[in-house]
Scaffold this motif. Structure first.
Motif, mmCIF file in Angstrom:
data_model
loop_
_atom_site.group_PDB
_atom_site.id
_atom_site.type_symbol
_atom_site.label_atom_id
_atom_site.label_comp_id
_atom_site.label_asym_id
_atom_site.label_seq_id
_atom_site.Cartn_x
_atom_site.Cartn_y
_atom_site.Cartn_z
ATOM 1 N N PRO A 127 -10.287 45.773 -9.783
ATOM 2 C CA PRO A 127 -9.400 45.406 -8.666
ATOM 3 C C PRO A 127 -9.677 46.268 -7.435
ATOM 4 C CG PRO A 127 -8.166 45.484 -10.712
ATOM 5 C CD PRO A 127 -9.535 46.015 -11.036
ATOM 6 N N ILE A 128 -9.639 45.631 -6.260
ATOM 7 C CA ILE A 128 -9.927 46.309 -5.000
ATOM 8 C C ILE A 128 -8.602 46.595 -4.288
ATOM 9 C CG2 ILE A 128 -11.103 46.158 -2.784
ATOM 10 C CD1 ILE A 128 -12.985 46.336 -5.216
ATOM 11 N N LYS A 129 -8.372 47.849 -3.972
ATOM 12 C CA LYS A 129 -7.138 48.222 -3.271
ATOM 13 C C LYS A 129 -7.150 47.675 -1.854
ATOM 14 C CE LYS A 129 -3.204 50.505 -3.334
ATOM 15 N NZ LYS A 129 -2.132 50.133 -4.286
ATOM 16 N N ALA A 130 -8.294 47.838 -1.149
ATOM 17 C CA ALA A 130 -8.384 47.325 0.213
ATOM 18 C C ALA A 130 -9.817 46.967 0.555
ATOM 19 C CB ALA A 130 -7.853 48.338 1.220
ATOM 20 N N VAL A 131 -9.985 45.853 1.237
ATOM 21 C CA VAL A 131 -11.238 45.497 1.899
ATOM 22 C C VAL A 131 -11.084 45.886 3.365
ATOM 23 C CG1 VAL A 131 -12.654 43.575 2.720
ATOM 24 C CG2 VAL A 131 -11.959 43.682 0.316
ATOM 25 N N ILE A 132 -12.063 46.625 3.885
ATOM 26 C CA ILE A 132 -12.020 47.156 5.249
ATOM 27 C C ILE A 132 -13.110 46.463 6.053
ATOM 28 C CG2 ILE A 132 -12.200 49.238 6.655
ATOM 29 C CD1 ILE A 132 -11.642 50.773 3.914
ATOM 30 N N LEU A 133 -12.730 45.689 7.062
ATOM 31 C CA LEU A 133 -13.676 44.903 7.835
ATOM 32 C C LEU A 133 -13.820 45.459 9.249
ATOM 33 C CD1 LEU A 133 -12.489 41.378 6.671
ATOM 34 C CD2 LEU A 133 -14.666 42.452 6.090
ATOM 35 N N SER A 134 -15.071 45.519 9.736
ATOM 36 C CA SER A 134 -15.324 46.055 11.072
ATOM 37 C C SER A 134 -15.399 44.965 12.135
ATOM 38 C CB SER A 134 -16.612 46.871 11.090
ATOM 39 O OG SER A 134 -17.746 46.047 10.838
ATOM 40 N N HIS A 135 -15.922 43.788 11.788
ATOM 41 C CA HIS A 135 -15.991 42.673 12.741
ATOM 42 C C HIS A 135 -16.458 41.435 12.007
ATOM 43 C CE1 HIS A 135 -20.097 44.239 12.758
ATOM 44 N NE2 HIS A 135 -20.536 43.221 13.468
ATOM 45 N N ASP A 136 -16.644 40.336 12.736
ATOM 46 C CA ASP A 136 -16.817 39.046 12.060
ATOM 47 C C ASP A 136 -18.244 38.502 12.048
ATOM 48 O OD1 ASP A 136 -17.178 38.153 14.677
ATOM 49 O OD2 ASP A 136 -15.383 36.873 14.708
ATOM 50 N N HIS A 137 -19.252 39.300 12.384
ATOM 51 C CA HIS A 137 -20.629 38.810 12.289
ATOM 52 C C HIS A 137 -21.017 38.557 10.833
ATOM 53 C CE1 HIS A 137 -21.732 40.576 16.495
ATOM 54 N NE2 HIS A 137 -21.223 39.341 16.579
ATOM 55 N N TYR A 138 -21.988 37.679 10.622
ATOM 56 C CA TYR A 138 -22.293 37.202 9.276
ATOM 57 C C TYR A 138 -22.809 38.294 8.351
ATOM 58 C CZ TYR A 138 -21.475 32.410 10.702
ATOM 59 O OH TYR A 138 -20.876 31.256 11.142
ATOM 60 N N ASP A 139 -23.421 39.343 8.896
ATOM 61 C CA ASP A 139 -23.902 40.425 8.033
ATOM 62 C C ASP A 139 -22.802 41.438 7.720
ATOM 63 O OD1 ASP A 139 -24.160 41.042 10.814
ATOM 64 O OD2 ASP A 139 -25.340 42.818 10.317
ATOM 65 N N HIS A 140 -21.564 41.156 8.151
ATOM 66 C CA HIS A 140 -20.426 42.019 7.862
ATOM 67 C C HIS A 140 -19.243 41.247 7.287
ATOM 68 C CE1 HIS A 140 -22.054 45.632 9.931
ATOM 69 N NE2 HIS A 140 -22.750 44.700 10.544
ATOM 70 N N LEU A 141 -19.133 39.990 7.605
ATOM 71 C CA LEU A 141 -18.042 39.147 7.112
ATOM 72 C C LEU A 141 -18.651 37.936 6.418
ATOM 73 C CD1 LEU A 141 -15.033 38.511 6.879
ATOM 74 C CD2 LEU A 141 -15.159 37.414 9.120
ATOM 75 N N ASP A 142 -18.610 37.953 5.103
ATOM 76 C CA ASP A 142 -19.244 36.957 4.239
ATOM 77 C C ASP A 142 -18.147 36.039 3.691
ATOM 78 O OD1 ASP A 142 -20.488 35.574 2.179
ATOM 79 O OD2 ASP A 142 -21.269 37.359 1.172
ATOM 80 N N HIS A 143 -18.158 34.781 4.138
ATOM 81 C CA HIS A 143 -17.119 33.826 3.749
ATOM 82 C C HIS A 143 -17.007 33.708 2.233
ATOM 83 C CE1 HIS A 143 -15.688 29.687 2.801
ATOM 84 N NE2 HIS A 143 -14.846 29.910 3.796
ATOM 85 N N ALA A 144 -18.127 33.554 1.540
ATOM 86 C CA ALA A 144 -18.090 33.391 0.088
ATOM 87 C C ALA A 144 -17.546 34.648 -0.591
ATOM 88 C CB ALA A 144 -19.489 33.064 -0.444
ATOM 89 N N ALA A 145 -17.926 35.815 -0.089
ATOM 90 C CA ALA A 145 -17.433 37.063 -0.672
ATOM 91 C C ALA A 145 -15.930 37.202 -0.483
ATOM 92 C CB ALA A 145 -18.173 38.254 -0.077
ATOM 93 N N VAL A 146 -15.441 36.872 0.706
ATOM 94 C CA VAL A 146 -14.005 36.957 0.968
ATOM 95 C C VAL A 146 -13.237 36.034 0.023
ATOM 96 C CG1 VAL A 146 -12.209 36.373 2.652
ATOM 97 C CG2 VAL A 146 -14.189 37.740 3.351
ATOM 98 N N LYS A 147 -13.731 34.819 -0.147
ATOM 99 C CA LYS A 147 -13.065 33.871 -1.045
ATOM 100 C C LYS A 147 -13.021 34.412 -2.475
ATOM 101 C CE LYS A 147 -12.346 29.831 -0.195
ATOM 102 N NZ LYS A 147 -11.123 29.058 0.179
ATOM 103 N N ALA A 148 -14.158 35.006 -2.909
ATOM 104 C CA ALA A 148 -14.238 35.518 -4.273
ATOM 105 C C ALA A 148 -13.396 36.775 -4.457
ATOM 106 C CB ALA A 148 -15.693 35.798 -4.629
ATOM 107 N N LEU A 149 -13.237 37.555 -3.400
ATOM 108 C CA LEU A 149 -12.485 38.799 -3.490
ATOM 109 C C LEU A 149 -10.982 38.607 -3.316
ATOM 110 C CD1 LEU A 149 -14.875 41.037 -1.389
ATOM 111 C CD2 LEU A 149 -14.156 41.549 -3.734
ATOM 112 N N ALA A 150 -10.568 37.470 -2.787
ATOM 113 C CA ALA A 150 -9.165 37.286 -2.390
ATOM 114 C C ALA A 150 -8.195 37.551 -3.536
ATOM 115 C CB ALA A 150 -8.967 35.880 -1.839
#
Length: 341
Positions: A127-150
């Motif tokens: 389990p992940i306590k927090a996902v920390i995002l810096s910005h929304d470019h594709y090499d930093h914000l991965d749609h599939a990863a976010v869905k899987a981590l939600a």
């Protein structure tokens, strides 16, 4: 110096000092390229790249298991690739800019492909306590990863506007916290502060700067870690260092730089200056070794920062992907990239 404020509810983009004329801005503007200049950049990146931007050999990766992570001591960091770091603090796990897809791209049949597999898959992560995002470019914000981590993530921490994207993708809004620069929150035993960066945002040609970008300060007990996200060099590093330093370890971008875009990514000499400004003990260069996003040899970021660090007596740590790094007592690591063609 800006005051730091805690956030209990999502702030509005319209109230941000960084937001005007319908988008976010850097305090010192970055260059806006013409259509012709963008076309030339695209041609150079797609058709006229120099040799050596992609490794021919195999990147060393230390495979991880959930058992490895659960047994690891606190204050351990694992580099999973590019700007994706897994950090264990107070028995819980914090994940930065998680990108697990094969390509940093809006589609998985084209775009920059990974040089190596992640050391561990999302399904194996605890389990992940927090996902920390810096910005929304594709090499930093991965749609599939976010869905899987939600489902396995307690909270997502984002700059203003980026959290709205996550909610649109189906992440429970109650799990999303959004921040302007100098705003902070506490997750478990860890204090996190969204700090300035000099960059830009957007996932299409039509939404540039519609969301904010940030670096992050991560504080737990007497441990202080800085995570740069993406940034050109700017005076903000000195301000962050004065307010939150000295840092034990600074994770600072060193890669995907070029003379054609100097304001949004740092040359290695600027990375070293940012590290100095931050008042940090160890430098961990990130944003390299996983994707072909620049016009330099893939090894160049490592080679150049290693030479500069040696010249300036800077303590540099270069762990392999998946190698454990003790954030309180870092080790230098091996020059692993030199054994890969």
């Amino acid at each position: 110096m800006a005051a730091c404020t805690s956030v209990s509810a999502t702030p509005s983009a319209q109230t941000s000092p960084q937001y005007h004329d319908g988008k976010f801005h850097n305090p010192v503007p970055v260059r806006q390229y013409s259509v012709g200049e963008m076309a030339r950049l695209w041609w150079k990146a797609m058709v006229d790249k120099p040799a050596g931007t992609i490794p021919k050999g195999k990147i060393p990766v230390r495979a991880l298991t959930r058992a490895d992570l659960l047994a690891a001591p606190d204050n351990t960091l694992y580099r999973l690739g590019h700007s994706t770091m897994l950090i264990k603090l107070a028995g819980e796990f914090y994940l930065t800019d998680p990108v697990f897809s094969d390509r940093a791209s809006p589609v998985q049949w084209a775009g920059p492909a990974r040089f190596h597999a992640p050391p561990i898959g999302i399904e194996q992560l605890p389990p992940i306590k927090a996902v920390i995002l810096s910005h929304d470019h594709y090499d930093h914000l991965d749609h599939a990863a976010v869905k899987a981590l939600a489902a396995k993530t307690e909270v997502f921490l984002t700059p203003l506007g980026v959290g709205d994207r996550l909610v649109e993708w189906g992440v429970d809004a109650a799990k999303v916290r959004q921040f302007d620069w100098w705003q902070e929150t506490k997750v478990g035993a860890v204090r996190l502060v969204a700090t300035p960066a000099r960059h830009f945002s957007g996932r299409t040609p039509f939404d540039r700067d519609s969301t904010l970008w940030a670096s992050w300060v991560i504080l737990h007990d007497d441990l202080r870690v800085f995570f740069s996200g993406d940034s050109g060099y700017f005076k903000g590093f000195k301000e962050i260092g004065a307010k939150y330093g000295p840092f034990d370890v600074a994770l600072v971008e060193t890669g995907a730089y070029d003379k054609m875009w100097p304001e949004v990514h740092m040359q290695p000499e600027e990375t070293l200056q940012a590290f100095t400004d931050l008042n940090a003990g160890w430098l961990l260069p990130i944003h390299n070794g996983t994707f072909d996003l620049g016009l330099h040899r893939w090894q160049d970021p490592f080679d150049r920062i290693a030479v500069l660090a040696q010249e300036k007596n800077v303590r540099l740590t270069t762990p392999e992907m998946g190698e454990a790094l003790d954030l309180k007592r870092p080790h230098a690591g091996q020059a692993w990239w030199r054994s890969v063609d």
